[in-house]
Design a protein around this motif. Sequence first.
Motif, PDB file in Angstrom:
ATOM      1  N   GLY A 201     -19.422  10.789  -0.263  1.00  0.00           N
ATOM      2  CA  GLY A 201     -18.134  10.678  -0.498  1.00  0.00           C
ATOM      3  C   GLY A 201     -17.396   9.433  -0.080  1.00  0.00           C
ATOM      4  O   GLY A 201     -18.166   8.391  -0.167  1.00  0.00           O
ATOM      5  N   HIS A 202     -16.273   9.448   0.122  1.00  0.00           N
ATOM      6  CA  HIS A 202     -15.384   8.393   0.641  1.00  0.00           C
ATOM      7  C   HIS A 202     -15.598   7.971   1.911  1.00  0.00           C
ATOM      8  O   HIS A 202     -15.025   8.426   3.158  1.00  0.00           O
ATOM      9  CB  HIS A 202     -13.895   8.686   0.308  1.00  0.00           C
ATOM     10  N   LEU A 203     -16.509   6.960   2.282  1.00  0.00           N
ATOM     11  CA  LEU A 203     -16.666   6.594   3.447  1.00  0.00           C
ATOM     12  C   LEU A 203     -17.466   7.066   4.363  1.00  0.00           C
ATOM     13  O   LEU A 203     -17.626   6.669   5.531  1.00  0.00           O
ATOM     14  CB  LEU A 203     -15.441   5.834   4.124  1.00  0.00           C
ATOM     15  N   ASP A 204     -18.025   8.362   4.164  1.00  0.00           N
ATOM     16  CA  ASP A 204     -18.961   9.256   4.973  1.00  0.00           C
ATOM     17  C   ASP A 204     -19.965   8.268   5.370  1.00  0.00           C
ATOM     18  O   ASP A 204     -20.581   8.436   6.349  1.00  0.00           O
ATOM     19  CB  ASP A 204     -19.140  10.257   4.447  1.00  0.00           C
ATOM     20  N   TYR A 205     -20.634   7.396   4.469  1.00  0.00           N
ATOM     21  CA  TYR A 205     -21.811   6.620   4.749  1.00  0.00           C
ATOM     22  C   TYR A 205     -21.785   5.678   5.911  1.00  0.00           C
ATOM     23  O   TYR A 205     -22.340   5.434   6.685  1.00  0.00           O
ATOM     24  CB  TYR A 205     -22.327   6.070   3.380  1.00  0.00           C
ATOM     25  N   ALA A 206     -20.350   4.919   5.657  1.00  0.00           N
ATOM     26  CA  ALA A 206     -20.106   4.051   6.963  1.00  0.00           C
ATOM     27  C   ALA A 206     -19.771   4.761   8.212  1.00  0.00           C
ATOM     28  O   ALA A 206     -20.154   4.237   9.255  1.00  0.00           O
ATOM     29  CB  ALA A 206     -18.963   3.217   6.415  1.00  0.00           C
ATOM     30  N   PHE A 207     -18.861   5.860   8.112  1.00  0.00           N
ATOM     31  CA  PHE A 207     -18.640   6.646   9.386  1.00  0.00           C
ATOM     32  C   PHE A 207     -19.746   7.102  10.051  1.00  0.00           C
ATOM     33  O   PHE A 207     -19.823   7.231  11.304  1.00  0.00           O
ATOM     34  CB  PHE A 207     -17.554   7.590   9.214  1.00  0.00           C
ATOM     35  N   ARG A 208     -20.814   7.478   9.319  1.00  0.00           N
ATOM     36  CA  ARG A 208     -22.002   8.083   9.879  1.00  0.00           C
ATOM     37  C   ARG A 208     -22.546   6.771  11.006  1.00  0.00           C
ATOM     38  O   ARG A 208     -23.252   7.272  11.963  1.00  0.00           O
ATOM     39  CB  ARG A 208     -23.016   8.237   8.589  1.00  0.00           C
ATOM     40  N   ALA A 209     -22.240   5.542  10.423  1.00  0.00           N
ATOM     41  CA  ALA A 209     -23.187   4.392  11.281  1.00  0.00           C
ATOM     42  C   ALA A 209     -22.398   4.228  12.753  1.00  0.00           C
ATOM     43  O   ALA A 209     -22.726   3.602  13.707  1.00  0.00           O
ATOM     44  CB  ALA A 209     -22.749   3.215  10.524  1.00  0.00           C
ATOM     45  N   MET A 210     -21.256   5.320  13.017  1.00  0.00           N
ATOM     46  CA  MET A 210     -20.586   5.084  14.281  1.00  0.00           C
ATOM     47  C   MET A 210     -21.439   5.594  15.217  1.00  0.00           C
ATOM     48  O   MET A 210     -21.498   5.353  16.611  1.00  0.00           O
ATOM     49  CB  MET A 210     -19.144   5.751  14.001  1.00  0.00           C
ATOM     50  N   TYR A 211     -22.277   6.794  14.679  1.00  0.00           N
ATOM     51  CA  TYR A 211     -23.068   7.586  15.856  1.00  0.00           C
ATOM     52  C   TYR A 211     -24.512   7.446  15.569  1.00  0.00           C
ATOM     53  O   TYR A 211     -25.273   8.074  16.615  1.00  0.00           O
ATOM     54  CB  TYR A 211     -22.369   8.748  15.963  1.00  0.00           C
ATOM     55  N   ASP A 212     -24.882   6.974  14.358  1.00  0.00           N
ATOM     56  CA  ASP A 212     -26.274   7.051  14.119  1.00  0.00           C
ATOM     57  C   ASP A 212     -26.729   5.643  13.663  1.00  0.00           C
ATOM     58  O   ASP A 212     -26.244   5.004  12.697  1.00  0.00           O
ATOM     59  CB  ASP A 212     -26.384   7.887  12.431  1.00  0.00           C
ATOM     60  N   GLU A 213     -27.707   5.075  14.665  1.00  0.00           N
ATOM     61  CA  GLU A 213     -28.232   3.608  14.474  1.00  0.00           C
ATOM     62  C   GLU A 213     -29.114   3.551  13.521  1.00  0.00           C
ATOM     63  O   GLU A 213     -29.534   2.206  13.166  1.00  0.00           O
ATOM     64  CB  GLU A 213     -28.615   3.359  15.906  1.00  0.00           C
ATOM     65  N   GLU A 214     -29.541   4.669  12.750  1.00  0.00           N
ATOM     66  CA  GLU A 214     -30.536   4.466  11.677  1.00  0.00           C
ATOM     67  C   GLU A 214     -29.729   4.848  10.284  1.00  0.00           C
ATOM     68  O   GLU A 214     -30.421   4.845   9.323  1.00  0.00           O
ATOM     69  CB  GLU A 214     -31.657   5.690  11.725  1.00  0.00           C
ATOM     70  N   ALA A 215     -28.344   4.785  10.273  1.00  0.00           N
ATOM     71  CA  ALA A 215     -27.821   4.868   9.174  1.00  0.00           C
ATOM     72  C   ALA A 215     -27.879   4.030   8.144  1.00  0.00           C
ATOM     73  O   ALA A 215     -27.926   2.727   8.635  1.00  0.00           O
ATOM     74  CB  ALA A 215     -26.185   5.049   9.436  1.00  0.00           C
TER      75      ALA A 215
END
Length: 227
Positions: A201-215
């Motif tokens: 969706g909208h930026l969910d893939y980028a925000f995942r990288a806040m907490y997931d170092e494997e994003a």
Amino acid sequence: RPGAGSRPLVVLVPGGSWSHGDDSRLYRLLAANVGHAGDADVAVVDYGVWPLEDGDGMVAGVGAALAWADAARPGDVVAVGLSAGAHLVAAALLCRGPAHAPPRAAVLCSGVYDLEAHYAHESTRGVAAISALGGAFDGAMDRNSPVVAFDAGARPPAKVTVVHGLGDATAPPSAADALRAALAARAPATAVDRETLPDAGHLDYAFRAMYDEEAPFLETVRRAVAA
């Protein structure tokens, strides 16, 4: 790599609908993971937002941040823009003829690049009246839209990665296609990658990288830094 003796500098420009992208503290976790993934330093840009700043001022502010980055790490800057931040990076680089060298690469995520078209999209969603877009860019939409006002003196990056999720209802994926077509027509020397994310969706893939170092988003940025 240019700027020998120092790490590359990633300039991260947040989103926030042109009305709340002015608090870099919210992006500390993302900046830390981006820096780690890319073996780079990261500067998060605070820019003025509506109603304290209008759209022209926001574009100028991001342009000034990119000029500062070029002075700090000549030839070794990568710009990463998120949503409204992606628009502001694109507008600063493509709707103006900057005196400074451009970043060597840019990653533009879930952005909009034709403001009139996006305002019409907001109207269909029933949010145009409460969006900052109409007020901030009143009378200035076309001149701040890279798809419409691609300046003849613009100096695009050597590589642009345009990232968009197919499930994005906030900023339609067609915006990414329009920018890619404009770059192909007006800046053929720029290598353009279109990264389509089927389930995002909208930026969910980028925000995942806040907490997931494997994003996977971190790998996108790493490739841009390493290019």
